[in-house]
Design an enzyme around this catalytic site. Structure first.
Site, PDB file in Angstrom:
ATOM      1  N   PHE A  42       0.851  -1.190   0.000  1.00 47.76           N
ATOM      2  CA  PHE A  42       0.000   0.000   0.000  1.00 47.76           C
ATOM      3  C   PHE A  42       0.884   1.235   0.000  1.00 47.76           C
ATOM      4  O   PHE A  42       2.044   1.168   0.403  1.00 47.76           O
ATOM      5  CB  PHE A  42      -0.906  -0.002   1.237  1.00 47.76           C
ATOM      6  CG  PHE A  42      -2.367   0.046   0.911  1.00 47.76           C
ATOM      7  CD1 PHE A  42      -3.021  -1.096   0.503  1.00 47.76           C
ATOM      8  CD2 PHE A  42      -3.081   1.228   1.015  1.00 47.76           C
ATOM      9  CE1 PHE A  42      -4.386  -1.058   0.195  1.00 47.76           C
ATOM     10  CE2 PHE A  42      -4.433   1.278   0.713  1.00 47.76           C
ATOM     11  CZ  PHE A  42      -5.095   0.140   0.309  1.00 47.76           C
ATOM     12  N   ARG A  81      -2.548  10.945   6.165  1.00 46.51           N
ATOM     13  CA  ARG A  81      -2.670   9.563   6.627  1.00 46.51           C
ATOM     14  C   ARG A  81      -2.196   8.584   5.562  1.00 46.51           C
ATOM     15  O   ARG A  81      -2.414   8.796   4.376  1.00 46.51           O
ATOM     16  CB  ARG A  81      -4.135   9.261   6.962  1.00 46.51           C
ATOM     17  CG  ARG A  81      -4.389   7.814   7.313  1.00 46.51           C
ATOM     18  CD  ARG A  81      -5.800   7.577   7.780  1.00 46.51           C
ATOM     19  NE  ARG A  81      -6.803   7.655   6.741  1.00 46.51           N
ATOM     20  CZ  ARG A  81      -7.054   6.686   5.855  1.00 46.51           C
ATOM     21  NH1 ARG A  81      -6.336   5.564   5.872  1.00 46.51           N
ATOM     22  NH2 ARG A  81      -8.000   6.834   4.946  1.00 46.51           N
ATOM     23  N   ARG A 106      -0.567   9.533  -0.394  1.00 48.67           N
ATOM     24  CA  ARG A 106      -1.739  10.038  -1.116  1.00 48.67           C
ATOM     25  C   ARG A 106      -1.657  11.527  -1.443  1.00 48.67           C
ATOM     26  O   ARG A 106      -2.090  11.949  -2.515  1.00 48.67           O
ATOM     27  CB  ARG A 106      -3.002   9.765  -0.299  1.00 48.67           C
ATOM     28  CG  ARG A 106      -3.354   8.302  -0.300  1.00 48.67           C
ATOM     29  CD  ARG A 106      -4.582   8.008   0.505  1.00 48.67           C
ATOM     30  NE  ARG A 106      -4.845   6.572   0.462  1.00 48.67           N
ATOM     31  CZ  ARG A 106      -5.714   5.954   1.251  1.00 48.67           C
ATOM     32  NH1 ARG A 106      -6.403   6.640   2.143  1.00 48.67           N
ATOM     33  NH2 ARG A 106      -5.904   4.655   1.154  1.00 48.67           N
ATOM     34  N   GLU A 141      -6.786   2.210  -3.126  1.00 52.16           N
ATOM     35  CA  GLU A 141      -5.360   2.259  -3.441  1.00 52.16           C
ATOM     36  C   GLU A 141      -4.809   0.843  -3.621  1.00 52.16           C
ATOM     37  O   GLU A 141      -3.767   0.635  -4.240  1.00 52.16           O
ATOM     38  CB  GLU A 141      -4.671   2.936  -2.255  1.00 52.16           C
ATOM     39  CG  GLU A 141      -3.243   3.292  -2.427  1.00 52.16           C
ATOM     40  CD  GLU A 141      -2.779   4.138  -1.232  1.00 52.16           C
ATOM     41  OE1 GLU A 141      -3.374   5.204  -1.012  1.00 52.16           O
ATOM     42  OE2 GLU A 141      -1.854   3.704  -0.539  1.00 52.16           O
ATOM     43  N   HIS A 173      -8.169  11.607  -1.759  1.00 48.08           N
ATOM     44  CA  HIS A 173      -7.773  10.280  -2.239  1.00 48.08           C
ATOM     45  C   HIS A 173      -7.547  10.379  -3.740  1.00 48.08           C
ATOM     46  O   HIS A 173      -8.375  10.957  -4.452  1.00 48.08           O
ATOM     47  CB  HIS A 173      -8.865   9.259  -1.926  1.00 48.08           C
ATOM     48  CG  HIS A 173      -8.414   7.838  -2.052  1.00 48.08           C
ATOM     49  ND1 HIS A 173      -8.105   7.271  -3.266  1.00 48.08           N
ATOM     50  CD2 HIS A 173      -8.187   6.878  -1.128  1.00 48.08           C
ATOM     51  CE1 HIS A 173      -7.724   6.008  -3.061  1.00 48.08           C
ATOM     52  NE2 HIS A 173      -7.759   5.757  -1.776  1.00 48.08           N
ATOM     53  N   LEU A 214     -15.233   5.686  -4.072  1.00 43.73           N
ATOM     54  CA  LEU A 214     -13.831   5.297  -3.871  1.00 43.73           C
ATOM     55  C   LEU A 214     -13.411   4.084  -4.709  1.00 43.73           C
ATOM     56  O   LEU A 214     -14.125   3.099  -4.804  1.00 43.73           O
ATOM     57  CB  LEU A 214     -13.631   4.977  -2.381  1.00 43.73           C
ATOM     58  CG  LEU A 214     -12.273   4.415  -1.965  1.00 43.73           C
ATOM     59  CD1 LEU A 214     -11.190   5.471  -2.089  1.00 43.73           C
ATOM     60  CD2 LEU A 214     -12.317   3.891  -0.534  1.00 43.73           C
ATOM     61  N   GLN A 274      -7.539  14.769   3.577  1.00 47.15           N
ATOM     62  CA  GLN A 274      -6.902  13.938   2.562  1.00 47.15           C
ATOM     63  C   GLN A 274      -7.766  13.831   1.311  1.00 47.15           C
ATOM     64  O   GLN A 274      -8.932  13.479   1.381  1.00 47.15           O
ATOM     65  CB  GLN A 274      -6.685  12.536   3.123  1.00 47.15           C
ATOM     66  CG  GLN A 274      -6.066  11.588   2.118  1.00 47.15           C
ATOM     67  CD  GLN A 274      -5.493  10.365   2.790  1.00 47.15           C
ATOM     68  OE1 GLN A 274      -6.220   9.449   3.142  1.00 47.15           O
ATOM     69  NE2 GLN A 274      -4.194  10.355   3.013  1.00 47.15           N
ATOM     70  N   HIS A 307     -11.509  12.492   1.084  1.00 46.37           N
ATOM     71  CA  HIS A 307     -11.663  11.131   1.581  1.00 46.37           C
ATOM     72  C   HIS A 307     -11.572  11.037   3.095  1.00 46.37           C
ATOM     73  O   HIS A 307     -12.330  10.317   3.711  1.00 46.37           O
ATOM     74  CB  HIS A 307     -10.549  10.279   0.951  1.00 46.37           C
ATOM     75  CG  HIS A 307     -10.579   8.835   1.337  1.00 46.37           C
ATOM     76  ND1 HIS A 307     -11.698   8.055   1.149  1.00 46.37           N
ATOM     77  CD2 HIS A 307      -9.641   8.024   1.881  1.00 46.37           C
ATOM     78  CE1 HIS A 307     -11.427   6.821   1.575  1.00 46.37           C
ATOM     79  NE2 HIS A 307     -10.205   6.777   2.039  1.00 46.37           N
TER      80      HIS A 307
END
Lengths: 231, 571
Positions: B100, B381, B269, B238, B225, B235, B223, B336
């Site tokens: 990730f 994050r 991100r 990722e 995304h 969404l 954030q 996000h």
């Protein structure tokens, strides 16, 4: 686009009625839920549940032109110009498209929806082969929207006694889990003329499931296990 | 629900109030995974995870809390597995893990760590259902479709001793007494026009906290995304890039190689979202308007897509008319996650300035999950750290609540005479108003303004304008009215109450963002493009009363290891 929506507010209405809304969807309104939200801007008393708007939370199940589905993943492009919306059939209506799901969740809870394993937990994860894990595919994805159970005539007749397709799909999800140790008790819990055997393989549930799950198959597997156990 | 479980298992009476049935909360939409250095596929260590998280936070995260989270990750994920979580498996039967963004081996080496424990691309769904199921087993009492409205505090010492709440079905207002109250109300992404967030993500806990006179922390950090479905906002995990998918521009170029030569599409991100907006601004976006990019994954093959990414295939087909087995998915940066929130320590206790202390514990009040700011995510994050945050701090909050409750005398404290009065007044005003501003109009203007003024890249004049607009919108929100006056399941009333919470969140965001004169993590300013550790390595606190700001230092000292010193952040 015309929406005819079932309306009932026990606070002021003596009986339910249908109300029509003329809504012009904008280009960004891909789904029925977008159109419904637009209707609510016209009339803020129009009541329905909604949350994730992507088909994973299970809030906005309703009866759309006679078929149960989720408004948020029903494409406007796939609908006719006149859409009739009613609450999910077979459950008491609280208001408009909002139904009382107590009975539905009671049945879900009745199958003991959690893995039971009485061995002391190991320090790391319990092992499960990819093949064992695959047994849970098509089961654990259920979003508890109730589209299936409320399309099932057997559930309409006996919502208090028949577990219904959603509950039975989950019953099998725990029977099928290699980590669970109480399959036999789970089968005992279902061996009853009503709880399991009210399923007459009408298969409305399969047709209604917005996640393309197959409760009938899971129910048949439970029946097979009961037969196997008996012989 | 993780905190509730901790208490219910010890036979305490736990009431969980939720404005939706518990499995409909937005955790259900998390897709890609939950971080834990299990090392099932690649070598891994909690200290590496900590390094990645501190770096990912752009050095705004509190290092004590980050150490705490990373050290408890294995424990809470293994527990979740024992609860019945249907994780995917490796051939040897262990939990499947995928790479990730921002998660590396050996303190930022080019080798990515396979740290994200996944249940296909439905990890959040599987986790939320598992936690609900365990709570059913533990006899947690759920108050389903009850919306919490305000905190009740003891005027003596400010302790939180209950909440007011609306039972949505009957329309009745209730006052619930409690020895401890935990807020787990999630984020407030609905303050933006384009968001991956659900309708219910309206910052209710933030509004409650702000109205109770307590601060909100680091609200400027939102954030974006990189992969929300263009136009729809839904969404796309990722995890798609973790499995080997990548972004291309209109020339078919894999542009992330230019922005993050080492991690490429698996950079953090904030980095990927900025790169995407730059591509779009420089005319290399796709589509008739050139306003999105393409996420390519057909090369992964239908086997991987159907097995590991079935949920996003469903979403792409439904929302983008694209079957990723053949076609790329149009995506754009989409709001996000809220890094800021209600300030807490790593035991979930809410902290606020009092006297000489910047972090005095507010007795009886806890917060966990996206509504809280521990702060482990700092200014940005890392993917899969949010589900971990829920479990670790849900559990630690539960443990601390247990201690606090046992330390209290048996009877509840007496309620102040005016308990619930503020809530009653708010509801009465709404019931009495027959004209004014429509909720939908104010909300729409708020979301458009936030999108325009507080985006991926931020400009000084836009920020200042944003503050002005938000203050104006906050004024309009005082004059909202609804036609529907019914008692029964009045969703118009719920939306009006939610708007008040969104307004608190949006004002906090605009004011905090305008004041922070640097670029850090998700807060990127054109006039101050660099990070400024000397002046700005500090947490923002926004206080509703007087619409003012305060600041407090970042916890640079971890619990047991050396401080991770700020460095230039590249991927």
């Amino acid at each position: 686009m015309k929406l005819s929506v079932y309306r009932f507010d026990p606070d002021k209405d003596e009986r339910p009625y249908m109300k029509d809304y003329e809504v012009t969807p904008e280009a960004s309104d891909r789904m029925l839920l977008d159109v419904l939200v637009r209707a609510k801007v016209q009339d803020d008393s129009l009541s329905f549940r909604r949350s994730c708007r992507e088909g994973v939370c299970g809030s906005d199940a309703m009866n759309i032109n006679g078929k149960n589905g989720l408004a948020c993943i029903t494409r406007v492009a796939d609908l006719p110009q006149h859409v009739t919306l009613r609450p999910l059939p077979g459950l008491p209506v609280i208001r408009d498209l909002i139904v009382d799901m107590t009975q539905f969740f009671k049945q879900y809870h009745s199958i003991r929806p959690y893995v039971i394993n009485n061995d002391p937990p190991p320090e790391r994860e319990r092992l499960q082969s990819p093949q064992e894990r695959e047994e849970l595919d098509g089961l654990y994805e259920c979003i508890l929207c109730a589209c299936c159970s409320t399309s099932c005539p057997s559930f309409w007749w006996n919502p208090d006694k028949f577990v219904g397709p959603a509950g039975l799909l989950q019953a099998y999800r725990f029977i099928a889990d290699s980590r669970d140790q109480v399959s036999s008790e789970r089968l005992d819990n279902l061996e009853d003329p009503y709880r399991l055997f009210r399923c007459h393989t009408i298969m409305n549930c399969v047709d209604a499931c917005p996640k393309n799950l197959n409760p009938t198959r899971a129910i048949n597997k439970i029946k097979e296990l009961l037969v196997k156990r008996a012989v | 629900m993780r905190a509730a479980l901790e208490l219910a298992r010890r036979e305490l009476k736990v009431a969980v109030l939720s404005k939706v049935f518990p499995t409909r909360s937005h955790t259900v939409a998390a897709q890609g995974g939950i971080a834990a250095p299990l090392a099932n596929s690649t070598e891994d260590h909690w200290h590496w995870h900590m390094y990645d998280t501190v770096k990912g936070s752009d050095y705004l995260g509190d290092q004590d809390a980050i150490e705490y989270m990373c050290r408890r990750a294995i424990e809470v994920v293994v527990e979740l597995e024992h609860m019945g979580m249907p994780f995917d498996r490796l051939e040897n039967g262990k939990i499947y893990q995928r790479p990730f963004g921002g998660h590396t081996q050996n303190y930022g080496s080019p080798k990515m760590a396979m740290r994200a424990c996944a249940a296909a691309d439905r990890t959040g769904h599987a986790m939320l259902h598992t936690l609900y199921q365990q709570n059913v087993r533990a006899n947690t009492q759920f108050f389903v479709e009850w919306m919490a409205l305000d905190l009740v505090r003891d005027p003596q010492d400010g302790a939180v001793i209950g909440v007011t709440a609306l039972e949505m079905e009957s329309g009745e207002l209730y006052l619930l007494q409690a020895k401890a109250v935990l807020l787990a109300t999630g984020g407030a992404g609905r303050i933006y026009l384009f968001t991956t967030n659900a309708f219910i993500n309206t910052g209710d806990g933030l509004g409650m906290t702000a109205r109770a006179g307590l601060p909100l922390q680091d609200m400027e950090f939102w954030q974006f995304h990189p992969s929300g479905v263009a136009g729809a906002g839904v969404l796309i995990t990722e995890g798609v890039r973790g499995e080997g998918g990548y972004l291309v521009n209109k020339n078919g170029e894999r542009f992330m190689e230019r922005y993050a030569p080492s991690a490429k599409d698996l950079a953090s991100r904030d980095v990927v979202s900025r790169a995407m907006i730059t591509e779009i601004k420089e005319g290399r976006g796709c589509g008739p308007e050139g306003d999105y990019l393409l996420l390519k994954l057909d090369h992964l093959g239908s086997e991987v897509i159907q097995h590991r990414l079935p949920g996003i295939r469903e979403i792409a087909i439904k929302f983008a008319n694209a079957d990723p087995i053949r076609d790329p998915i149009p995506v754009a940066p989409t709001v996000h996650y809220q890094m800021g929130g209600i300030p807490t320590n790593y035991m979930g206790q809410v902290v606020a300035p009092e006297g000489s202390s910047k972090e005095a514990i507010v007795p009886g009040l806890f917060a966990a999950g996206e509504c809280s700011c521990v702060s482990v995510h700092g200014a940005n994050r890392l993917g899969t750290n949010s589900l971990l945050d829920l479990l670790v701090f849900g559990k630690s909050s539960g443990e601390q609540m247990l201690k606090d409750i046992h330390a209290q005398p048996k009877p509840h404290r007496n309620l102040p005479k005016d308990a619930g009065e503020a809530t009653r007044a708010r509801l009465a005003r709404l019931d009495a108003a027959n004209s004014g501003e429509r909720v939908a109009d104010v909300l729409n203007d708020l979301r458009r303004a936030m999108q325009a003024h507080c985006g991926v890249f931020r400009f000084p004049d836009h920020l200042a304008d944003g503050v002005r607009k938000m203050n104006e919108i906050a004024g309009r929100a005082q004059r909202i009215f609804i036609h529907d006056k019914s008692k029964v399941f009045n969703t118009a009333r719920v939306e009006a109450l939610e708007l008040e919470n969104l307004v608190e969140t949006a004002v906090a965001t605009a004011v905090s963002a305008e004041a922070r004169k640097e670029s850090r993590g998700a807060h990127s300013r054109s006039d101050f493009p660099e990070r400024d550790d000397k002046n700005w390595m500090k947490h923002t606190l926004w206080i509703k009363e007087g619409n003012r700001l305060d600041y407090k230092p970042v916890h640079l000292r971890p619990l047991s290891v050396e401080t991770m010193e700020p460095k230039v952040r590249t991927y």
